[in-house]
Design an enzyme around this catalytic site. Structure first.
Site, mmCIF file in Angstrom:
data_model
loop_
_atom_site.group_PDB
_atom_site.id
_atom_site.type_symbol
_atom_site.label_atom_id
_atom_site.label_comp_id
_atom_site.label_asym_id
_atom_site.label_seq_id
_atom_site.Cartn_x
_atom_site.Cartn_y
_atom_site.Cartn_z
ATOM 1 N N LYS A 155 -4.143 -11.945 -20.740
ATOM 2 C CA LYS A 155 -4.822 -11.875 -19.434
ATOM 3 C C LYS A 155 -5.808 -10.696 -19.360
ATOM 4 O O LYS A 155 -6.965 -10.869 -18.973
ATOM 5 C CB LYS A 155 -3.773 -11.788 -18.320
ATOM 6 C CG LYS A 155 -3.014 -13.098 -18.124
ATOM 7 C CD LYS A 155 -1.917 -12.985 -17.112
ATOM 8 C CE LYS A 155 -0.683 -12.293 -17.627
ATOM 9 N NZ LYS A 155 0.028 -12.965 -18.744
ATOM 10 N N ILE A 156 -5.335 -9.498 -19.748
ATOM 11 C CA ILE A 156 -6.211 -8.319 -19.632
ATOM 12 C C ILE A 156 -7.299 -8.335 -20.714
ATOM 13 O O ILE A 156 -8.474 -8.098 -20.431
ATOM 14 C CB ILE A 156 -5.375 -7.015 -19.709
ATOM 15 C CG1 ILE A 156 -4.390 -6.960 -18.532
ATOM 16 C CG2 ILE A 156 -6.277 -5.786 -19.708
ATOM 17 C CD1 ILE A 156 -3.380 -5.834 -18.609
ATOM 18 N N CYS A 204 -2.770 -5.520 -26.456
ATOM 19 C CA CYS A 204 -1.570 -6.295 -26.796
ATOM 20 C C CYS A 204 -0.331 -5.515 -26.373
ATOM 21 O O CYS A 204 -0.373 -4.298 -26.243
ATOM 22 C CB CYS A 204 -1.544 -6.614 -28.287
ATOM 23 S SG CYS A 204 -1.722 -5.190 -29.341
ATOM 24 N N PRO A 205 0.766 -6.204 -26.141
ATOM 25 C CA PRO A 205 1.979 -5.481 -25.744
ATOM 26 C C PRO A 205 2.539 -4.704 -26.927
ATOM 27 O O PRO A 205 2.208 -5.014 -28.076
ATOM 28 C CB PRO A 205 2.946 -6.610 -25.336
ATOM 29 C CG PRO A 205 2.447 -7.822 -26.026
ATOM 30 C CD PRO A 205 0.985 -7.650 -26.249
ATOM 31 N N ASN A 210 4.089 -4.231 -33.966
ATOM 32 C CA ASN A 210 2.786 -3.547 -33.903
ATOM 33 C C ASN A 210 2.883 -2.062 -33.506
ATOM 34 O O ASN A 210 1.875 -1.441 -33.207
ATOM 35 C CB ASN A 210 1.814 -4.292 -32.989
ATOM 36 C CG ASN A 210 2.281 -4.342 -31.550
ATOM 37 O OD1 ASN A 210 3.122 -3.549 -31.147
ATOM 38 N ND2 ASN A 210 1.744 -5.252 -30.781
ATOM 39 N N THR A 231 -5.514 1.169 -23.240
ATOM 40 C CA THR A 231 -4.930 1.086 -21.884
ATOM 41 C C THR A 231 -3.651 0.263 -21.960
ATOM 42 O O THR A 231 -3.141 -0.182 -20.944
ATOM 43 C CB THR A 231 -5.893 0.389 -20.901
ATOM 44 O OG1 THR A 231 -6.251 -0.886 -21.439
ATOM 45 C CG2 THR A 231 -7.136 1.202 -20.618
ATOM 46 N N SER A 232 -3.143 0.060 -23.180
ATOM 47 C CA SER A 232 -2.018 -0.859 -23.324
ATOM 48 C C SER A 232 -0.676 -0.126 -23.364
ATOM 49 O O SER A 232 0.028 -0.068 -22.351
ATOM 50 C CB SER A 232 -2.234 -1.735 -24.551
ATOM 51 O OG SER A 232 -1.530 -2.923 -24.394
ATOM 52 N N ARG A 233 -0.305 0.423 -24.510
ATOM 53 C CA ARG A 233 0.915 1.219 -24.614
ATOM 54 C C ARG A 233 0.717 2.307 -25.656
ATOM 55 O O ARG A 233 0.133 2.057 -26.721
ATOM 56 C CB ARG A 233 2.120 0.351 -25.043
ATOM 57 C CG ARG A 233 2.715 -0.495 -23.950
ATOM 58 C CD ARG A 233 3.361 0.322 -22.829
ATOM 59 N NE ARG A 233 3.842 -0.523 -21.762
ATOM 60 C CZ ARG A 233 3.140 -0.885 -20.685
ATOM 61 N NH1 ARG A 233 1.899 -0.440 -20.531
ATOM 62 N NH2 ARG A 233 3.673 -1.637 -19.757
ATOM 63 N N GLU A 262 4.299 9.665 -22.844
ATOM 64 C CA GLU A 262 4.370 9.288 -21.435
ATOM 65 C C GLU A 262 5.780 9.264 -20.855
ATOM 66 O O GLU A 262 6.015 9.714 -19.760
ATOM 67 C CB GLU A 262 3.815 7.877 -21.290
ATOM 68 C CG GLU A 262 2.691 7.762 -20.346
ATOM 69 C CD GLU A 262 2.202 6.341 -20.354
ATOM 70 O OE1 GLU A 262 2.152 5.772 -19.292
ATOM 71 O OE2 GLU A 262 1.908 5.812 -21.442
ATOM 72 N N HIS A 294 -2.040 6.730 -17.009
ATOM 73 C CA HIS A 294 -1.560 5.349 -16.818
ATOM 74 C C HIS A 294 -1.945 4.827 -15.434
ATOM 75 O O HIS A 294 -1.100 4.417 -14.649
ATOM 76 C CB HIS A 294 -0.034 5.279 -17.013
ATOM 77 C CG HIS A 294 0.427 3.908 -17.388
ATOM 78 N ND1 HIS A 294 1.461 3.682 -18.267
ATOM 79 C CD2 HIS A 294 -0.010 2.686 -17.014
ATOM 80 C CE1 HIS A 294 1.639 2.381 -18.407
ATOM 81 N NE2 HIS A 294 0.764 1.753 -17.646
HETATM 82 P P1 NAI Z 1 -0.516 -10.863 -22.018
HETATM 83 O O1 NAI Z 1 0.897 -11.183 -22.387
HETATM 84 O O2 NAI Z 1 -1.254 -11.753 -21.083
HETATM 85 O O3 NAI Z 1 -1.389 -10.756 -23.364
HETATM 86 C C1 NAI Z 1 -0.983 -10.070 -24.507
HETATM 87 C C2 NAI Z 1 -1.706 -10.687 -25.685
HETATM 88 O O4 NAI Z 1 -1.412 -9.891 -26.841
HETATM 89 C C3 NAI Z 1 -1.266 -12.125 -26.007
HETATM 90 O O5 NAI Z 1 -2.378 -12.950 -26.138
HETATM 91 C C4 NAI Z 1 -0.497 -11.981 -27.326
HETATM 92 O O6 NAI Z 1 -0.627 -13.130 -28.167
HETATM 93 C C5 NAI Z 1 -1.190 -10.772 -27.938
HETATM 94 N N1 NAI Z 1 -0.399 -10.094 -28.945
HETATM 95 C C6 NAI Z 1 0.945 -9.910 -29.001
HETATM 96 N N2 NAI Z 1 1.263 -9.216 -30.111
HETATM 97 C C7 NAI Z 1 0.103 -8.959 -30.754
HETATM 98 C C8 NAI Z 1 -0.229 -8.291 -31.951
HETATM 99 N N3 NAI Z 1 0.718 -7.721 -32.726
HETATM 100 N N4 NAI Z 1 -1.512 -8.229 -32.317
HETATM 101 C C9 NAI Z 1 -2.488 -8.792 -31.549
HETATM 102 N N5 NAI Z 1 -2.240 -9.444 -30.407
HETATM 103 C C10 NAI Z 1 -0.953 -9.518 -30.022
HETATM 104 O O7 NAI Z 1 -0.474 -9.364 -21.479
HETATM 105 P P2 NAI Z 1 -1.516 -8.660 -20.503
HETATM 106 O O8 NAI Z 1 -1.137 -8.928 -19.089
HETATM 107 O O9 NAI Z 1 -2.887 -8.945 -20.959
HETATM 108 O O10 NAI Z 1 -1.172 -7.112 -20.761
HETATM 109 C C11 NAI Z 1 -1.402 -6.514 -22.026
HETATM 110 C C12 NAI Z 1 -0.772 -5.144 -22.041
HETATM 111 O O11 NAI Z 1 -1.468 -4.282 -21.150
HETATM 112 C C13 NAI Z 1 0.685 -5.095 -21.519
HETATM 113 O O12 NAI Z 1 1.597 -5.470 -22.523
HETATM 114 C C14 NAI Z 1 0.829 -3.655 -21.145
HETATM 115 O O13 NAI Z 1 1.264 -2.958 -22.307
HETATM 116 C C15 NAI Z 1 -0.601 -3.209 -20.803
HETATM 117 N N6 NAI Z 1 -0.774 -2.905 -19.367
HETATM 118 C C16 NAI Z 1 -1.297 -1.687 -19.031
HETATM 119 C C17 NAI Z 1 -1.495 -1.348 -17.700
HETATM 120 C C18 NAI Z 1 -2.095 -0.032 -17.313
HETATM 121 O O14 NAI Z 1 -2.017 0.345 -16.124
HETATM 122 N N7 NAI Z 1 -2.712 0.721 -18.204
HETATM 123 C C19 NAI Z 1 -1.110 -2.268 -16.638
HETATM 124 C C20 NAI Z 1 -0.628 -3.539 -17.096
HETATM 125 C C21 NAI Z 1 -0.448 -3.820 -18.419
#
Ligand code: NAI
Length: 330
Positions: A155-156, A204-205, A210, A231-233, A262, A294
């Site tokens: 999504k992001i 990615c999460p 990873n 901005t992920s983890r 964090e 964050h």
């Molecule tokens: P999502 O689940 O919609 O998308 C994650 C994507 O990463 C999926 O398409 C998945 O196939 C892919 N993925 C999984 N493992 C992977 C790998 N090893 N290599 C490449 N791609 C891989 O998640 P969404 O909603 O897009 O969120 C992504 C991340 O953003 C969250 O897991 C969270 O860590 C982070 N996040 C950060 C925030 C912030 O305030 N900075 C707020 C919300 C989320």
């Protein structure tokens, strides 16, 4: 339903109070303190607890919550890498989260960070405030016609791809499961994305697989003068290797909304000895590094979506109408 809300910030309280008007069956007690083995005992007498991605939800806390009779954990966030899922399952605690509250909030912030380090906004803000109008050291590069490499296009990441495309960038990506709706994105192997991108943004999460995907080896494969945004983890990046890469002048800029320390709350505790020895402090000593705390998710729209879904999750649990996509399990 009685919910005990941990680590409540002013903006959480405002947004949940507003949304709770629609749910007269729910009462919420807000605590400033976050979850830990001691504060978890306060959950006695409540039906559910509400936690966040920074809460300690390890084995000990899950055990205490279960001992106090908690059967529902409401996560007011998307991520859940801080929870002992196995223990929660064993102790019969249902975990519900908010999977996609506002992908654009995080993606817009990621691009904001990329632009800030590229055009040195963090430096010029300080300089002009000190009456220094010199442009020395503030030259950036155009993103237009450059290549954006997006790691993870859920999504992001998809929202970030659209933003990069809108800026006239070529967009390439790596994802284990390519997103078929992104027909303008060229999917490549991870190493190829590293080698060809001028801007790399991680979306990615964090998983076991990873953890530290950005390390000395992957940094060496990147173009010189790349801009890296996370901005992920924090755990996706090996901070010591990143520091080495920054010292070797590999990066034009590095912008981090998340970092490995964090969970220790280095900033909130602000004890000098912690800060002095923290790698975040080391990162902050580089002029081409920008660190935020964050805050990618923090928009009014995202907060409204988070409180709305969290309270609806609580009611769905009571009514036996839980939405599968909101359930967190192993
Ligand atoms: P999502 O689940 O919609 O998308 C994650 C994507 O990463 C999926 O398409 C998945 O196939 C892919 N993925 C999984 N493992 C992977 C790998 N090893 N290599 C490449 N791609 C891989 O998640 P969404 O909603 O897009 O969120 C992504 C991340 O953003 C969250 O897991 C969270 O860590 C982070 N996040 C950060 C925030 C912030 O305030 N900075 C707020 C919300 C989320």
């Amino acid at each position: 339903m009685k919910i005990l809300f941990y680590d409540a910030k002013k903006y959480d309280i405002e947004s949940f109070r507003k949304e709770a008007l629609k749910y007269p069956e729910i009462s919420i007690e807000y605590l400033e303190t976050d979850l830990n083995p001691t504060t978890a005992t306060l959950a006695k007498g409540y039906d559910a607890v509400c936690g966040f991605v920074s809460s300690d939800l390890g084995t000990e806390v899950i055990n205490v919550l279960a001992d106090e009779g908690i059967t529902l954990l409401l996560m007011r966030c998307a991520g859940f890498n801080n929870i002992d899922l196995k223990k929660a399952k064993e102790r019969n605690i249902t975990i519900l989260r908010v999977p996609g509250y506002s992908p654009e909030a995080v993606a817009e912030f990621a691009m904001g960070l990329a632009l800030a380090v590229n055009r040195h906004l963090h430096k010029s803000y300080i300089k002009v405030r000190e009456n220094n109008f010199s442009l020395a050291g503030l030259t950036g590069v155009n993103f237009y016609n450059k290549t954006a490499g997006i790691i993870g296009t859920g999504k992001i990441g998809a929202a970030m791809c659209r933003i990069c495309k809108g800026m006239g960038m070529k967009v390439i990506a790596y994802d284990k499961y390519p997103n078929k709706s992104l027909d303008f994105v060229e999917y490549k192997e991870f190493e190829q994305v590293l080698a060809e991108s001028d801007l790399i943004s991680l979306h990615c999460p964090l998983t076991e697989e990873n953890y530290h995907m950005i390390n000395s080896e992957s940094i060496n494969k990147m173009k010189d003068n790349v801009v890296l945004v996370n901005t992920s983890r924090g755990g996706l990046v090996n901070t010591q290797d990143l520091i080495q890469g920054i010292r070797a002048k590999k990066f034009f800029g590095v912008a981090l909304d998340v970092y490995e320390e964090e969970t220790n709350n280095v900033f909130e505790n602000r004890e000098d000895d912690i800060l002095e020895h923290s790698v975040v402090a080391r990162l902050l000593s580089f002029p081409n590094v920008l660190v935020t705390s964050h805050q990618g998710f923090l928009t009014e729209e995202a907060l409204a979506a988070i409180s709305g879904t969290t309270l609806q999750n609580a009611m769905d649990f009571v009514n036996g109408t839980i939405k599968e996509e909101n359930v967190v399990s192993e």
